[in-house]
Scaffold this active site. Structure first.
Site, PDB file in Angstrom:
ATOM      1  N   SER A   1      20.419  49.424  -7.894  1.00  0.00           N
ATOM      2  CA  SER A   1      20.873  48.369  -6.981  1.00  0.00           C
ATOM      3  C   SER A   1      19.734  47.822  -6.138  1.00  0.00           C
ATOM      4  CB  SER A   1      21.946  48.907  -6.030  1.00  0.00           C
ATOM      5  OG  SER A   1      22.303  47.882  -5.109  1.00  0.00           O
TER       6      SER A   1
ATOM      7  N   LYS B   1      27.490  53.969  -8.869  1.00  0.00           N
ATOM      8  CA  LYS B   1      27.051  52.571  -8.760  1.00  0.00           C
ATOM      9  C   LYS B   1      28.263  51.633  -8.739  1.00  0.00           C
ATOM     10  CE  LYS B   1      24.429  48.957  -8.554  1.00  0.00           C
ATOM     11  NZ  LYS B   1      24.847  47.821  -9.261  1.00  0.00           N
TER      12      LYS B   1
ATOM     13  N   HIS C   1      29.642  51.761  -5.343  1.00  0.00           N
ATOM     14  CA  HIS C   1      28.718  50.981  -4.511  1.00  0.00           C
ATOM     15  C   HIS C   1      29.066  49.492  -4.615  1.00  0.00           C
ATOM     16  CE1 HIS C   1      25.292  48.224  -4.328  1.00  0.00           C
ATOM     17  NE2 HIS C   1      24.795  48.992  -3.378  1.00  0.00           N
ATOM     18  N   ASN C   2      29.254  49.020  -5.818  1.00  0.00           N
ATOM     19  CA  ASN C   2      29.544  47.596  -5.997  1.00  0.00           C
ATOM     20  C   ASN C   2      30.900  47.222  -5.414  1.00  0.00           C
ATOM     21  OD1 ASN C   2      27.144  47.584  -7.427  1.00  0.00           O
ATOM     22  ND2 ASN C   2      27.912  46.181  -8.980  1.00  0.00           N
TER      23      ASN C   2
ATOM     24  N   GLU D   1      30.452  46.900  -1.916  1.00  0.00           N
ATOM     25  CA  GLU D   1      29.720  45.634  -1.709  1.00  0.00           C
ATOM     26  C   GLU D   1      30.715  44.450  -1.642  1.00  0.00           C
ATOM     27  OE1 GLU D   1      26.282  45.005  -4.432  1.00  0.00           O
ATOM     28  OE2 GLU D   1      27.287  43.159  -4.978  1.00  0.00           O
TER      29      GLU D   1
HETATM   30  C1  6PG Z   1      23.354  45.386  -6.900  1.00  0.00           C
HETATM   31  C2  6PG Z   1      24.484  44.410  -7.169  1.00  0.00           C
HETATM   32  C3  6PG Z   1      24.464  43.886  -8.563  1.00  0.00           C
HETATM   33  C4  6PG Z   1      25.624  42.963  -8.922  1.00  0.00           C
HETATM   34  C5  6PG Z   1      25.704  41.710  -8.151  1.00  0.00           C
HETATM   35  C6  6PG Z   1      26.764  40.739  -8.625  1.00  0.00           C
HETATM   36  O1  6PG Z   1      23.694  46.483  -6.533  1.00  0.00           O
HETATM   37  O2  6PG Z   1      22.178  45.033  -7.036  1.00  0.00           O
HETATM   38  O3  6PG Z   1      25.699  45.073  -7.004  1.00  0.00           O
HETATM   39  O4  6PG Z   1      24.512  45.013  -9.394  1.00  0.00           O
HETATM   40  O5  6PG Z   1      25.494  42.598 -10.241  1.00  0.00           O
HETATM   41  O6  6PG Z   1      25.907  41.988  -6.828  1.00  0.00           O
HETATM   42  O7  6PG Z   1      28.024  41.303  -8.757  1.00  0.00           O
HETATM   43  P1  6PG Z   1      29.307  40.390  -8.857  1.00  0.00           P
HETATM   44  O8  6PG Z   1      28.955  39.232  -9.744  1.00  0.00           O
HETATM   45  O9  6PG Z   1      30.373  41.218  -9.476  1.00  0.00           O
HETATM   46  O10 6PG Z   1      29.616  39.938  -7.481  1.00  0.00           O
END
Ligand code: 6PG
Length: 490
Positions: free
Chosen positions: A137, A192, A195-196, A199
């Site tokens: 990430s 991960k 984590h997302n 996010e």
């Molecule tokens: C990271 C992000 C990355 C992710 C984008 C877009 O940890 O660097 O999570 O892995 O691909 O943030 O994700 P979405 O298109 O699902 O919003």
């Protein structure tokens, strides 16, 4: 194209993340052999960014074939894949696995589904190869200067890859690398994925604050100022920091604020949805993240929203300037964010138990301290909470967070009330508050759910005046008799 060197690692896939990881490795003294399906991409990479690198960097060699790249590697060989998640990963593994020897390592650094990583770890182990599914990430910048890396898979691979992965990862303020072995088979990609999901939630709580501020008539510049201030306090984080920068950004084409020319239809690549599905499968209440996924889905229904806007009644976001105190808004965001992390860690704990991964939740929080998209100062507080009580089953009940949410709770409620009254949807703040009120309810109305289930389907119920685990049925209509349909509680 290639010189014959004994490279420390091979990397397949030279899109921007792959290129940046390669340069990061070379900066840290690891020689890299690279391969990309389209050779011109390799050539442009070597002649462009690589040629401009510091001369002290370790060599990067390009190869026109996978075979050539593999021959350039020292043994045991390590090959990292930075290709599109899904079938492409399997196709590349099928291409390179026959060229590798027992004990060699394949790292998949893409956003792969953890179930694929479980399968790949097992399949490759049968072929004598060690597979690592590593969540990476931090976007382009992170890949170049220090991402957060969450590796899991075949445990014997860790001693082989630890040095390089920890060297290229970001360092936390305490000096520890934001990369550590997470656990067996799919654990790295699971972490991960969560984590997302978090996010998604973090972005939604920011978007809701932006919405409320905008509805009070604040300008982008005023909002930017508020977010900048918040970045100095308990909300200190990368996403809050870049929110302020975004609000200050002017579109060069139109000279308008860029944020105002961006269509309000959110995209998604699927990791948030996977997190929601995993939570439902595990029976864990990941409400904020899941609401954040649905908020993106609703936003994308542009035509349907516009059609409904003409016919469905309700207040028109008519918040007077100052109707919501900015400190209240900060508290609502903070309390919602804490709740979201509490839910995320509940999901991780449940996955750890289900898959016997033995996840170290405190260490996972510390891996997210720097380098990744959700990096935030308060991850230190989460790390500390798990250090104090490794068996903590609800972050909200750790003394630091109990104090924080208890302090924020009245403001949080005021914000949600004001937003509902003004017709402003706040799915993240509201769902988090509903969870908060639910988890602190010694008694819920689920007795009614159980009564209804028992009435229409003889599904049975437990009684307050009997031991847990004993199930009873009432013959509500006088017709069903004592026949029941079996009981289940999750
Ligand atoms: C990271 C992000 C990355 C992710 C984008 C877009 O940890 O660097 O999570 O892995 O691909 O943030 O994700 P979405 O298109 O699902 O919003």
């Amino acid at each position: 194209m290639a010189e014959d060197v004994s490279a420390d690692i091979g990397l397949v896939g030279l899109a921007v993340m792959g290129q940046n990881l390669v340069m990061n490795m070379a900066d840290h003294g690891f020689s890299v052999a690279v391969y990309n399906r389209t050779t011109s991409v390799t050539t442009e990479f070597l002649e462009g960014p690589v040629a401009e690198m510091d001369e002290a960097a370790a060599p990067i060699t390009g190869h026109e074939t996978v075979e050539g790249m593999i021959q350039a590697l020292s043994t045991p060989r390590t090959v990292m894949l930075m290709v599109k998640a899904g079938g492409v990963v399997d196709a590349v593994i099928d291409q390179i696995a026959p060229l590798l020897d027992e004990g060699d390592v394949i790292i998949d650094g893409g956003n792969s589904n953890y179930q694929d990583s479980i399968r790949r770890t097992a399949d490759l182990a049968e072929r004598g190869l060690r597979f690592v599914g590593a969540g990476v990430s931090g976007g382009e910048e992170g890949a170049r200067h220090g991402p957060s890396i969450m590796p899991g898979g075949h445990a014997d691979a860790w001693p082989v890859v630890a040095e390089i992965l920890q060297a290229i990862a970001a360092d936390a303020p305490d000096g520890r690398p934001c990369c550590d072995w997470v656990g067996p088979d799919g654990a790295g990609h699971y972490v991960k994925m969560v984590h997302n999901g978090i996010e998604y939630g973090d972005m939604q709580v920011i978007a809701e604050a932006y919405d409320i501020m905008g509805s009070m008539g604040m300008t982008n510049a005023q909002m930017a100022e508020v977010f900048r201030g918040w970045d100095d306090g308990v909300l200190d984080s990368y996403l809050i920091e870049i929110t302020a920068k975004i609000l200050d950004y002017t579109d060069p084409e139109t000279d308008e604020a860029t944020i105002d020319v961006i269509l309000d239809a959110a995209g998604q690549k699927g990791t948030g949805k996977w997190t929601g599905i995993a939570a439902l499968d595990a029976g864990q209440p990941l409400t904020l993240v899941t609401e954040a996924v649905f908020a993106r889905v609703v936003s994308a229904l542009v035509d349907r929203r516009q059609a409904a806007a003409d016919v469905l009644a309700g207040p028109q976001r008519d918040l007077a300037p100052g109707a919501v105190a900015l400190d209240d808004l900060r508290d609502a965001l903070y309390a919602s964010k804490i709740t979201s992390y509490a839910q995320g860690f509940m999901l991780l704990a449940s996955a750890s138990q289900e898959h016997e991964w033995d996840l170290d939740l405190g260490r996972i929080a510390s891996l997210w301290r720097e380098g990744c998209i959700i990096r935030a100062a308060f991850l230190d507080d989460i790390t500390a909470a798990f250090k104090e009580d490794p068996d903590l089953d609800n972050l909200l009940t750790a003394p630091f967070f109990t104090h924080a949410v208890n302090g924020a709770e009245p403001a949080w409620r005021r914000v949600v009330t004001a937003a509902i009254s003004a017709g402003i949807p706040t799915p993240a703040y509201s769902s988090a508050l509903a969870f908060y009120d639910g988890i602190r309810s010694a008694r819920t109305p689920a007795n009614m759910i159980q009564a209804l289930r028992d009435y229409f389907g003889a599904h049975t119920y437990e009684r307050v005046d009997e031991l847990r685990g004993e199930f009873f049925h009432t013959n509500w209509t006088g017709e069903g008799g004592a026949v029941t349909s079996g009981s289940y509680t999750t």
